[in-house]
Design a protein around this motif. Sequence first.
Motif, PDB file in Angstrom:
ATOM      1  N   HIS A 117      15.372 -34.006   3.206  1.00  0.00           N
ATOM      2  CA  HIS A 117      14.643 -33.739   4.443  1.00  0.00           C
ATOM      3  C   HIS A 117      15.522 -34.040   5.653  1.00  0.00           C
ATOM      4  CE1 HIS A 117      11.673 -34.283   7.669  1.00  0.00           C
ATOM      5  NE2 HIS A 117      10.994 -33.354   7.009  1.00  0.00           N
ATOM      6  N   TYR A 118      16.220 -35.154   5.605  1.00  0.00           N
ATOM      7  CA  TYR A 118      17.142 -35.526   6.687  1.00  0.00           C
ATOM      8  C   TYR A 118      18.222 -34.463   6.871  1.00  0.00           C
ATOM      9  CZ  TYR A 118      20.904 -38.014   9.083  1.00  0.00           C
ATOM     10  OH  TYR A 118      21.902 -38.366   9.947  1.00  0.00           O
ATOM     11  N   ARG A 119      18.762 -33.989   5.763  1.00  0.00           N
ATOM     12  CA  ARG A 119      19.791 -32.938   5.844  1.00  0.00           C
ATOM     13  C   ARG A 119      19.209 -31.638   6.402  1.00  0.00           C
ATOM     14  NH1 ARG A 119      23.793 -33.699   0.645  1.00  0.00           N
ATOM     15  NH2 ARG A 119      24.892 -35.495   1.510  1.00  0.00           N
ATOM     16  N   GLY A 120      17.950 -31.365   6.078  1.00  0.00           N
ATOM     17  CA  GLY A 120      17.279 -30.200   6.656  1.00  0.00           C
ATOM     18  C   GLY A 120      17.148 -30.334   8.159  1.00  0.00           C
ATOM     19  N   ARG A 125      19.174 -28.963  13.793  1.00  0.00           N
ATOM     20  CA  ARG A 125      19.892 -29.354  15.021  1.00  0.00           C
ATOM     21  C   ARG A 125      21.191 -28.577  15.196  1.00  0.00           C
ATOM     22  NH1 ARG A 125      17.619 -34.343  13.768  1.00  0.00           N
ATOM     23  NH2 ARG A 125      19.404 -35.129  12.590  1.00  0.00           N
ATOM     24  N   GLN A 126      21.776 -28.165  14.077  1.00  0.00           N
ATOM     25  CA  GLN A 126      23.011 -27.386  14.129  1.00  0.00           C
ATOM     26  C   GLN A 126      22.740 -25.888  14.225  1.00  0.00           C
ATOM     27  OE1 GLN A 126      24.965 -28.703  10.558  1.00  0.00           O
ATOM     28  NE2 GLN A 126      25.528 -30.684  11.440  1.00  0.00           N
ATOM     29  N   GLY A 127      21.455 -25.521  14.271  1.00  0.00           N
ATOM     30  CA  GLY A 127      21.086 -24.118  14.450  1.00  0.00           C
ATOM     31  C   GLY A 127      21.125 -23.285  13.188  1.00  0.00           C
ATOM     32  N   ASN A 128      21.094 -23.909  12.026  1.00  0.00           N
ATOM     33  CA  ASN A 128      21.163 -23.160  10.776  1.00  0.00           C
ATOM     34  C   ASN A 128      19.836 -23.286  10.021  1.00  0.00           C
ATOM     35  OD1 ASN A 128      21.840 -21.926   8.374  1.00  0.00           O
ATOM     36  ND2 ASN A 128      23.959 -22.655   8.488  1.00  0.00           N
ATOM     37  N   SER A 129      18.912 -22.407  10.360  1.00  0.00           N
ATOM     38  CA  SER A 129      17.562 -22.491   9.801  1.00  0.00           C
ATOM     39  C   SER A 129      17.510 -22.145   8.313  1.00  0.00           C
ATOM     40  CB  SER A 129      16.602 -21.604  10.586  1.00  0.00           C
ATOM     41  OG  SER A 129      17.013 -20.262  10.516  1.00  0.00           O
ATOM     42  N   GLU A 130      18.393 -21.259   7.830  1.00  0.00           N
ATOM     43  CA  GLU A 130      18.386 -20.920   6.404  1.00  0.00           C
ATOM     44  C   GLU A 130      18.758 -22.120   5.555  1.00  0.00           C
ATOM     45  OE1 GLU A 130      20.439 -17.376   5.157  1.00  0.00           O
ATOM     46  OE2 GLU A 130      19.856 -16.347   7.014  1.00  0.00           O
ATOM     47  N   ILE A 131      19.795 -22.826   5.956  1.00  0.00           N
ATOM     48  CA  ILE A 131      20.213 -24.018   5.223  1.00  0.00           C
ATOM     49  C   ILE A 131      19.132 -25.087   5.338  1.00  0.00           C
ATOM     50  CG2 ILE A 131      21.872 -25.929   5.218  1.00  0.00           C
ATOM     51  CD1 ILE A 131      24.062 -23.868   5.735  1.00  0.00           C
ATOM     52  N   ALA A 132      18.526 -25.205   6.505  1.00  0.00           N
ATOM     53  CA  ALA A 132      17.454 -26.180   6.699  1.00  0.00           C
ATOM     54  C   ALA A 132      16.312 -25.910   5.728  1.00  0.00           C
ATOM     55  CB  ALA A 132      16.948 -26.144   8.137  1.00  0.00           C
ATOM     56  N   GLU A 133      15.912 -24.666   5.602  1.00  0.00           N
ATOM     57  CA  GLU A 133      14.809 -24.327   4.697  1.00  0.00           C
ATOM     58  C   GLU A 133      15.155 -24.661   3.246  1.00  0.00           C
ATOM     59  OE1 GLU A 133      11.529 -23.406   5.091  1.00  0.00           O
ATOM     60  OE2 GLU A 133      12.047 -24.044   7.118  1.00  0.00           O
TER      61      GLU A 133
END
Length: 168
Positions: A117-120, A125-133
């Motif tokens: 979750h923290y990494r998401g 914050r880095q603008g990478n929503s695909e990786i966040a998901e």
Amino acid sequence: MPRSRINGNFIDKTFSIVANILLRIIPTTSGEKEAFTYYRDGMSAQSEGNYAEALQNYYEAMRLEIDPYDRSYILYNIGLIHTRNGEHTKALEYYFRALERNPFLPQAFNNMAVICHYRGEQAIRQGNSEIAEAWFDQAAEYWKQAITLTPGNYIEAQNWLKITRRFE
């Protein structure tokens, strides 16, 4: 001198006394007793924030301990220290190793979920929503496993799963 003999904390002293009594009355080998002593000293050092000392004790306990169940708790505690130190990749590795030996450690699943979750959140914050998901999906899977093992726990995680529609 073993840490258990120099520790001034009342709770640690009480635990040490009870543990020593149990070690005398429960049939164990000298290696098992020594492994437990290192584990106990590791927990004491960890509770005081002496993480390097705790790791040394845990590694020595791992060298001596042969029981997979007991080893799982040593590995879990090593994972806790790496989590505390911000070494999340190492922490995940130790949580995985703990779960290989004992798949009934909901706290390991929870801690893995928290890291994911923290990494998401970092990816957002880095603008990478695909990786966040992807990280959030992985967190959800770990939380589901923790909740399956202990349904009454991890209420915040259950709420997050419902809010994000990841709870089935």
